[in-house]
Write a protein that holds these residues in place. Structure first.
Motif, PDB file in Angstrom:
ATOM      1  N   GLN A  10      46.596  47.822  42.910  1.00 13.60           N
ATOM      2  CA  GLN A  10      46.009  48.877  43.719  1.00 13.60           C
ATOM      3  C   GLN A  10      44.492  48.825  43.603  1.00 13.60           C
ATOM      4  O   GLN A  10      43.951  48.693  42.509  1.00 13.60           O
ATOM      5  N   LEU A  11      43.817  48.921  44.740  1.00 16.33           N
ATOM      6  CA  LEU A  11      42.364  48.916  44.788  1.00 16.33           C
ATOM      7  C   LEU A  11      41.878  50.265  45.306  1.00 16.33           C
ATOM      8  O   LEU A  11      42.301  50.708  46.368  1.00 16.33           O
ATOM      9  N   VAL A  12      40.996  50.899  44.559  1.00 17.10           N
ATOM     10  CA  VAL A  12      40.467  52.197  44.939  1.00 17.10           C
ATOM     11  C   VAL A  12      38.952  52.165  44.886  1.00 17.10           C
ATOM     12  O   VAL A  12      38.373  52.011  43.809  1.00 17.10           O
ATOM     13  N   ILE A  40      42.927  35.039  38.639  1.00 21.61           N
ATOM     14  CA  ILE A  40      43.704  34.411  39.703  1.00 21.61           C
ATOM     15  C   ILE A  40      43.443  35.059  41.057  1.00 21.61           C
ATOM     16  O   ILE A  40      44.216  34.886  42.003  1.00 21.61           O
ATOM     17  N   ASN A  41      42.358  35.790  41.173  1.00 18.06           N
ATOM     18  CA  ASN A  41      42.004  36.433  42.423  1.00 18.06           C
ATOM     19  C   ASN A  41      40.533  36.252  42.758  1.00 18.06           C
ATOM     20  O   ASN A  41      39.685  36.284  41.864  1.00 18.06           O
ATOM     21  N   ILE A  42      40.260  36.048  44.034  1.00 17.91           N
ATOM     22  CA  ILE A  42      38.902  36.148  44.535  1.00 17.91           C
ATOM     23  C   ILE A  42      38.704  37.604  44.925  1.00 17.91           C
ATOM     24  O   ILE A  42      39.449  38.134  45.742  1.00 17.91           O
ATOM     25  N   PHE A  48      35.141  48.123  52.129  1.00 20.59           N
ATOM     26  CA  PHE A  48      36.471  47.905  51.579  1.00 20.59           C
ATOM     27  C   PHE A  48      36.445  46.881  50.451  1.00 20.59           C
ATOM     28  O   PHE A  48      35.742  45.876  50.531  1.00 20.59           O
ATOM     29  N   CYS A  49      37.231  47.134  49.439  1.00 23.34           N
ATOM     30  CA  CYS A  49      37.433  46.191  48.353  1.00 23.34           C
ATOM     31  C   CYS A  49      38.644  45.331  48.667  1.00 23.34           C
ATOM     32  O   CYS A  49      39.617  45.806  49.251  1.00 23.34           O
ATOM     33  N   ASN A  50      38.596  44.062  48.272  1.00 30.00           N
ATOM     34  CA  ASN A  50      39.659  43.118  48.586  1.00 30.00           C
ATOM     35  C   ASN A  50      39.946  42.206  47.402  1.00 30.00           C
ATOM     36  O   ASN A  50      39.037  41.800  46.688  1.00 30.00           O
ATOM     37  N   ALA A  51      41.224  41.883  47.215  1.00 32.10           N
ATOM     38  CA  ALA A  51      41.637  40.923  46.204  1.00 32.10           C
ATOM     39  C   ALA A  51      42.517  39.883  46.867  1.00 32.10           C
ATOM     40  O   ALA A  51      43.490  40.230  47.542  1.00 32.10           O
ATOM     41  N   GLN A  52      42.189  38.615  46.692  1.00 35.55           N
ATOM     42  CA  GLN A  52      42.942  37.521  47.284  1.00 35.55           C
ATOM     43  C   GLN A  52      43.413  36.572  46.192  1.00 35.55           C
ATOM     44  O   GLN A  52      42.599  35.966  45.506  1.00 35.55           O
ATOM     45  N   GLU A  83      47.042  39.232  49.667  1.00 36.46           N
ATOM     46  CA  GLU A  83      45.815  40.019  49.737  1.00 36.46           C
ATOM     47  C   GLU A  83      46.125  41.489  49.513  1.00 36.46           C
ATOM     48  O   GLU A  83      47.179  41.991  49.914  1.00 36.46           O
ATOM     49  N   ARG A  84      45.203  42.166  48.887  1.00 35.47           N
ATOM     50  CA  ARG A  84      45.283  43.602  48.685  1.00 35.47           C
ATOM     51  C   ARG A  84      43.984  44.237  49.146  1.00 35.47           C
ATOM     52  O   ARG A  84      42.901  43.672  48.948  1.00 35.47           O
ATOM     53  N   TRP A  85      44.096  45.394  49.760  1.00 36.22           N
ATOM     54  CA  TRP A  85      42.934  46.108  50.280  1.00 36.22           C
ATOM     55  C   TRP A  85      42.880  47.524  49.749  1.00 36.22           C
ATOM     56  O   TRP A  85      43.906  48.167  49.549  1.00 36.22           O
ATOM     57  N   GLY A  86      41.669  48.003  49.556  1.00 37.23           N
ATOM     58  CA  GLY A  86      41.471  49.392  49.209  1.00 37.23           C
ATOM     59  C   GLY A  86      41.414  50.226  50.466  1.00 37.23           C
ATOM     60  O   GLY A  86      41.504  49.714  51.588  1.00 37.23           O
TER      61      GLY A  86
END
Length: 118
Positions: free
Chosen positions: A3-5, A31-33, A94-98, A106-109
């Motif tokens: 989770q990205l907040v 393991i994420n950009i 927005f914050c992002n994890a790839q 991918e995950r987005w805040g």
């Protein structure tokens, strides 16, 4: 349970500074950009900055020299330090994890509003 907040957005005058935070719960930085993106009204979302697992940072030309992306692995937080802000920086950030390994996801805040007045 990644989770990205985001937090830290607000109203600031041109030339001012602001620091955005992204609490990346459950995200393994190695393991994420990690990245910051922004979207202005009526425009598509655009890349602002990324931070690779090895520590390499990349920036959009429009923010290079003014913005700095960093991370705190202990606190599992990614930051975007913004300086010399311009009205054209106004957007939802927005914050992002790839993930860089399979399965690539991918995950987005939810985003945080930044408004820069002239």
């Amino acid at each position: 349970q990644e989770q990205l907040v985001e937090s830290g957005g607000g109203l600031v005058q041109a030339g001012g500074s602001l620091r955005l935070s992204c609490a990346a719960s459950g995200v393994i930085f190695s393991i994420n950009i990690m990245g910051w993106y922004r979207q202005a009204p009526g425009k598509q979302r655009e890349l602002v900055a990324t931070l690779a697992p090895g520590g390499a940072a990349n920036y959009a030309d429009s923010v290079k020299g003014r913005f700095t992306i960093s991370s705190d692995s202990t606190g599992n937080t990614v930051y975007l330090q913004m300086s010399s802000l311009k009205p054209e920086d106004t957007a939802v950030y927005f914050c992002n994890a790839q993930r860089v390994i399979i399965p690539r996801q991918e995950r987005w805040g939810q985003g945080t509003q930044v408004t820069v007045s002239s």
